[in-house]
Design a protein around this motif. Structure first.
Motif, PDB file in Angstrom:
ATOM      1  N   LEU A 269     -10.341 -41.628 124.036  1.00 20.11           N
ATOM      2  CA  LEU A 269      -9.103 -42.380 124.017  1.00 20.11           C
ATOM      3  C   LEU A 269      -8.976 -43.833 124.393  1.00 20.11           C
ATOM      4  N   SER A 270      -9.639 -43.957 125.334  1.00 24.17           N
ATOM      5  CA  SER A 270      -9.808 -45.426 125.703  1.00 24.17           C
ATOM      6  C   SER A 270     -10.306 -46.284 125.028  1.00 24.17           C
ATOM      7  N   ARG A 271     -11.177 -45.800 124.012  1.00 23.83           N
ATOM      8  CA  ARG A 271     -11.830 -46.813 123.133  1.00 23.83           C
ATOM      9  C   ARG A 271     -11.121 -46.752 121.601  1.00 23.83           C
ATOM     10  N   GLY A 272     -10.016 -45.986 121.781  1.00 25.90           N
ATOM     11  CA  GLY A 272      -9.374 -45.709 120.566  1.00 25.90           C
ATOM     12  C   GLY A 272      -8.156 -46.430 120.304  1.00 25.90           C
ATOM     13  N   GLU A 273      -7.497 -46.174 119.222  1.00 25.05           N
ATOM     14  CA  GLU A 273      -6.045 -46.833 119.050  1.00 25.05           C
ATOM     15  C   GLU A 273      -5.072 -45.651 118.996  1.00 25.05           C
ATOM     16  N   VAL A 274      -4.189 -45.634 120.075  1.00 21.66           N
ATOM     17  CA  VAL A 274      -3.218 -44.535 120.103  1.00 21.66           C
ATOM     18  C   VAL A 274      -1.914 -45.237 119.948  1.00 21.66           C
ATOM     19  N   ALA A 275      -1.017 -44.983 118.962  1.00 26.08           N
ATOM     20  CA  ALA A 275       0.130 -45.428 118.804  1.00 26.08           C
ATOM     21  C   ALA A 275       1.219 -44.894 119.753  1.00 26.08           C
ATOM     22  N   GLN A 276       2.138 -45.908 120.136  1.00 22.66           N
ATOM     23  CA  GLN A 276       3.280 -45.531 121.048  1.00 22.66           C
ATOM     24  C   GLN A 276       4.645 -46.040 120.541  1.00 22.66           C
ATOM     25  N   GLU A 277       5.472 -45.442 120.669  1.00 25.80           N
ATOM     26  CA  GLU A 277       6.883 -45.738 120.527  1.00 25.80           C
ATOM     27  C   GLU A 277       7.853 -45.605 121.709  1.00 25.80           C
ATOM     28  N   PHE A 278       8.485 -46.843 121.830  1.00 21.53           N
ATOM     29  CA  PHE A 278       9.606 -46.859 122.716  1.00 21.53           C
ATOM     30  C   PHE A 278      11.103 -47.009 122.195  1.00 21.53           C
ATOM     31  N   ARG A 279      11.750 -46.013 122.162  1.00 24.72           N
ATOM     32  CA  ARG A 279      13.060 -46.120 121.473  1.00 24.72           C
ATOM     33  C   ARG A 279      14.321 -45.766 122.225  1.00 24.72           C
ATOM     34  N   ALA A 280      15.281 -46.621 121.903  1.00 29.35           N
ATOM     35  CA  ALA A 280      16.653 -46.684 122.735  1.00 29.35           C
ATOM     36  C   ALA A 280      17.435 -45.593 121.497  1.00 29.35           C
ATOM     37  N   ILE A 281      17.992 -44.568 121.471  1.00 25.53           N
ATOM     38  CA  ILE A 281      18.595 -43.679 120.887  1.00 25.53           C
ATOM     39  C   ILE A 281      20.059 -43.902 121.022  1.00 25.53           C
ATOM     40  N   CYS A 282      20.915 -44.360 120.215  1.00 21.49           N
ATOM     41  CA  CYS A 282      22.263 -44.877 120.255  1.00 21.49           C
ATOM     42  C   CYS A 282      23.115 -43.509 119.897  1.00 21.49           C
ATOM     43  N   LEU A 283      23.517 -42.882 120.698  1.00 18.27           N
ATOM     44  CA  LEU A 283      24.216 -41.313 120.455  1.00 18.27           C
ATOM     45  C   LEU A 283      25.745 -41.811 120.480  1.00 18.27           C
ATOM     46  N   LEU A 284      26.297 -41.591 119.059  1.00 10.84           N
ATOM     47  CA  LEU A 284      27.700 -41.767 118.832  1.00 10.84           C
ATOM     48  C   LEU A 284      28.189 -40.141 118.351  1.00 10.84           C
ATOM     49  N   LYS A 285      29.160 -39.600 119.257  1.00 12.20           N
ATOM     50  CA  LYS A 285      29.499 -38.223 118.813  1.00 12.20           C
ATOM     51  C   LYS A 285      31.153 -38.043 118.755  1.00 12.20           C
ATOM     52  N   ARG A 286      31.679 -37.119 118.223  1.00 13.75           N
ATOM     53  CA  ARG A 286      33.023 -36.682 118.263  1.00 13.75           C
ATOM     54  C   ARG A 286      33.264 -35.277 118.175  1.00 13.75           C
ATOM     55  N   ARG A 287      34.201 -34.616 118.589  1.00  9.01           N
ATOM     56  CA  ARG A 287      34.508 -33.548 118.757  1.00  9.01           C
ATOM     57  C   ARG A 287      35.532 -33.197 117.395  1.00  9.01           C
ATOM     58  N   SER A 288      35.196 -32.343 116.462  1.00  8.09           N
ATOM     59  CA  SER A 288      36.088 -32.287 115.264  1.00  8.09           C
ATOM     60  C   SER A 288      37.244 -31.339 115.523  1.00  8.09           C
ATOM     61  N   SER A 289      38.219 -31.013 114.475  1.00  9.32           N
ATOM     62  CA  SER A 289      39.241 -30.089 114.370  1.00  9.32           C
ATOM     63  C   SER A 289      38.758 -28.606 114.910  1.00  9.32           C
ATOM     64  N   SER A 290      37.538 -28.510 114.493  1.00  8.79           N
ATOM     65  CA  SER A 290      36.868 -27.138 114.801  1.00  8.79           C
ATOM     66  C   SER A 290      36.154 -27.160 115.817  1.00  8.79           C
ATOM     67  N   HIS A 291      36.319 -27.935 116.986  1.00 13.83           N
ATOM     68  CA  HIS A 291      36.014 -27.909 118.135  1.00 13.83           C
ATOM     69  C   HIS A 291      34.220 -27.962 118.544  1.00 13.83           C
ATOM     70  N   ASP A 292      33.782 -28.321 117.064  1.00 18.67           N
ATOM     71  CA  ASP A 292      32.179 -28.587 117.298  1.00 18.67           C
ATOM     72  C   ASP A 292      32.094 -30.016 117.515  1.00 18.67           C
ATOM     73  N   TYR A 293      30.931 -30.208 118.108  1.00 15.34           N
ATOM     74  CA  TYR A 293      30.307 -31.636 118.189  1.00 15.34           C
ATOM     75  C   TYR A 293      29.615 -32.073 116.943  1.00 15.34           C
ATOM     76  N   ARG A 294      29.959 -33.457 116.660  1.00 18.05           N
ATOM     77  CA  ARG A 294      29.456 -34.157 115.434  1.00 18.05           C
ATOM     78  C   ARG A 294      28.973 -35.263 115.892  1.00 18.05           C
ATOM     79  N   ILE A 295      27.430 -35.416 115.528  1.00 16.07           N
ATOM     80  CA  ILE A 295      26.813 -36.798 115.907  1.00 16.07           C
ATOM     81  C   ILE A 295      26.567 -37.429 114.650  1.00 16.07           C
ATOM     82  N   LEU A 296      26.623 -38.898 114.716  1.00 12.77           N
ATOM     83  CA  LEU A 296      26.427 -39.940 113.802  1.00 12.77           C
ATOM     84  C   LEU A 296      24.893 -39.872 113.506  1.00 12.77           C
TER      85      LEU A 296
END
Length: 291
Positions: free
Chosen positions: A123-150
């Motif tokens: 592994l030290s000699r190989g190429e390992v892909a890495q991803e660092f991501r910021a997740i932007c969480l937009l959510k709202r509670r609908s009229s049926s009281h469940d959570y909806r995510i964009l």
């Protein structure tokens, strides 16, 4: 101390100071050049070959000490130019040297590289892909009281993804990072001044899965940011729609169950939906709705 007790004590000391390798960040797949792989395997094979030499030296030492025990060296007439005491001295020196080499080779054997060490070396000699991501969480509670995510339908992954920002080689503020505010504002079509965004503590996700972009196993680290939109003059009405299109992307407000009902999303992004479900209090119930 006998040879057996010395070897046992040495082995216990070596094992007690050797920590087992961690498999937490091992990718499922990675790429490596043939030359780099050949070099790692040659080093591993060479170390194992050197470690196995102790058996030959141990056999030689046993034979020499055995000969000293059963051979009569009391003769005084020279044999091949040496008398009995001189031959005895040669055997003692040879047996001692063989014993020393056997013990040093045994120490190498006890320290021989394991399969985990070989994997780490490759592994030290190989190429390992890495991803660092910021997740932007937009959510709202609908009229049926469940959570909806964009979410949006990603063309490359062919599944639903949450808006995300590349954090590689960057340092983001915990609250209202200007780059992150501008990113999510452009994604959904609002002014950055209307965006409030804050990192959530203790919700980071570390995951390993195949990347459609890198075409290999990839280590992902996701950090979650809760997005709150403050209504102002000219606030776009499309954000209240169940589905809308902006900048060529198809956005939807979906529940976790609806996301997982999509086969590709369940196959490729189940780690994300399960992580949000497991931390629903921190990510869905406690924060205010985005709209």
């Amino acid at each position: 101390m006998t040879l057996r007790s010395w070897a046992t004590a040495l082995r216990q000391r070596l094992l007690s100071t050797t920590e087992p390798p961690s498999h937490h960040d091992l990718p499922e797949t990675f790429s490596i050049s043939p030359d780099a792989l050949r070099l790692a395997l040659l080093e591993y094979a060479s170390a194992h070959e050197a470690a196995m030499r102790w058996t030959g030296y141990a056999g030689l030492a046993f034979s020499l000490w055995g000969s000293l025990a059963v051979t009569d060296f009391s003769f005084t007439h020279p044999k091949f130019g040496l008398d009995g005491r001189q031959w005895q001295l040669i055997f003692v020196v040879a047996a001692s040297l063989a014993t020393f080499r056997a013990l040093t080779a045994l120490a190498k054997y006890l320290r021989k590289p394991s399969v985990d060490a070989l994997i780490a070396q490759v592994l030290s000699r190989g190429e390992v892909a890495q991803e660092f991501r910021a997740i932007c969480l937009l959510k709202r509670r609908s009229s049926s009281h469940d959570y909806r995510i964009l979410v949006y339908r990603d063309a490359l992954w062919d599944c639903f993804l949450l808006p995300h920002y590349n954090m590689a080689n960057t340092s983001l503020r915990d609250i209202n990072d200007p780059n992150l505010r501008d990113f999510i504002a452009c994604e959904i079509g609002v002014s950055p001044d209307w965006v409030t965004i804050e990192r959530t503590e203790g919700t980071e996700l570390r995951s390993r899965k195949h990347s459609e972009f890198w075409r290999q196993g990839t280590i992902y680290r996701f950090t979650f940011f809760i997005v709150k939109l403050n209504r102002g003059a000219g606030f776009p009405s499309h954000l209240s729609d169940r589905e809308f299109v902006h900048n060529g992307r198809d956005f939807s407000w979906l529940t976790l169950s609806e996301m997982e009902a999509d086969p590709n999303t369940k196959n490729r992004n189940l780690d994300m939906t399960r992580h949000i479900a497991d931390r629903a209090t921190q990510l869905l119930r406690q924060p205010p709705d985005s709209l």
